[in-house]
Design an enzyme around this catalytic site. Structure first.
Site, short mmCIF file in Angstrom:
data_model
loop_
_atom_site.label_atom_id
_atom_site.label_comp_id
_atom_site.label_asym_id
_atom_site.label_seq_id
_atom_site.Cartn_x
_atom_site.Cartn_y
_atom_site.Cartn_z
N HIS A 210 0.07 5.27 5.99
CA HIS A 210 -1.05 4.73 6.76
C HIS A 210 -0.94 3.21 6.72
O HIS A 210 -0.17 2.68 5.91
CB HIS A 210 -2.37 5.16 6.08
CG HIS A 210 -2.37 4.74 4.64
ND1 HIS A 210 -1.93 5.57 3.62
CD2 HIS A 210 -2.62 3.54 4.06
CE1 HIS A 210 -1.95 4.91 2.48
NE2 HIS A 210 -2.37 3.68 2.70
N HIS B 21 1.84 -3.88 6.64
CA HIS B 21 3.04 -3.18 6.18
C HIS B 21 2.70 -1.74 5.84
O HIS B 21 1.54 -1.42 5.54
CB HIS B 21 3.62 -3.87 4.94
CG HIS B 21 2.73 -3.74 3.74
ND1 HIS B 21 1.62 -4.55 3.55
CD2 HIS B 21 2.74 -2.88 2.69
CE1 HIS B 21 1.02 -4.19 2.44
NE2 HIS B 21 1.67 -3.18 1.89
#
Ligand code: ATP
Ligand code: MG
Length: 187
Positions: free
Chosen positions: A46, A133
């Protein structure tokens, strides 16, 4: 102060199943090239927008309202997934291996709204700048920074903001959605 009713919580954008599948394939291709890495489960990958940590139930309710508002004010958007890197940067033993995500202005505005929601609910401000990220692996042992090949998974569509709980288990954290907020307010 933490209490046994607190949950370890964070706010993230979900990735579509086919994106998680592509990330699973990327991880499979990296496995033999990156020794010492503890890989994440592709299903759980996620984009974290705000890590909250121990959260009392009353704050969860307060966050829900603010996050629903932030999500409905942001239309679904696309972000490009490319480049592999490590935290901390070159010169230090790596702790995290990540896949970069280039978040466009609407996503950055949503991240800032999540930060404001967290602070309004009583969490201390996040001191570090946001760096989009996706964590692919962690290093428990001290290793040399791995040589990383180029990676480009193309553009992905982000359309669901999620408040998640994280239960730290020996086999890795287990994430469970507490609530999901579609971007743009659509279902
Ligand atoms: P583990 O800690 O067992 O390795 P994890 O990092 O996946 O597992 P959590 O520590 O609960 O589980 O983190 C949940 C999410 O929040 C992850 O995406 C993690 O990278 C991110 N996160 C955790 N701590 C921070 C932090 N201090 N700042 C920013 N993001 C964080
Ligand atoms: Mg962690």
């Amino acid at each position: 102060m933490s209490s046994p009713r607190d949950v370890r919580a964070f706010v993230a954008l979900e990735l579509a199943p086919e994106v998680r599948r592509a990330i699973g394939e990327l991880i499979a291709s990296l496995r033999p090239r990156v020794p010492g890495a503890r890989w994440v489960r592709p299903d759980g990958v996620h984009l974290t927008l705000r890590f909250l940590g121990d959260t009392p139930p009353a704050r969860i309710d307060q966050l829900r309202l603010a996050l629903a508002g932030a999500a409905s004010a942001c239309e679904p958007f696309e972000a490009h997934l490319s480049a592999l890197g490590t935290f901390p940067g070159p010169g230090k033993p790596p702790r995290v291996l990540w896949l970069g995500i280039q978040v466009p202005p609407p996503g950055l505005a949503l991240q800032a709204a999540c930060e404001r929601a967290a602070v309004a609910a009583g969490f201390p401000p996040e001191g570090r700048p946001f760096r989009g990220h996706l964590t692919l692996a962690r290093f428990r042992e001290r290793v040399l920074r791995p040589a990383l090949p180029p990676a480009d998974l193309g553009a992905v569509r982000l359309e669901i903001l999620t408040l998640l709980r994280s239960d730290l288990r020996p086999g890795g954290a287990v994430y469970t959605p507490i609530d999901r907020f579609p971007l743009g307010g659509a279902e």
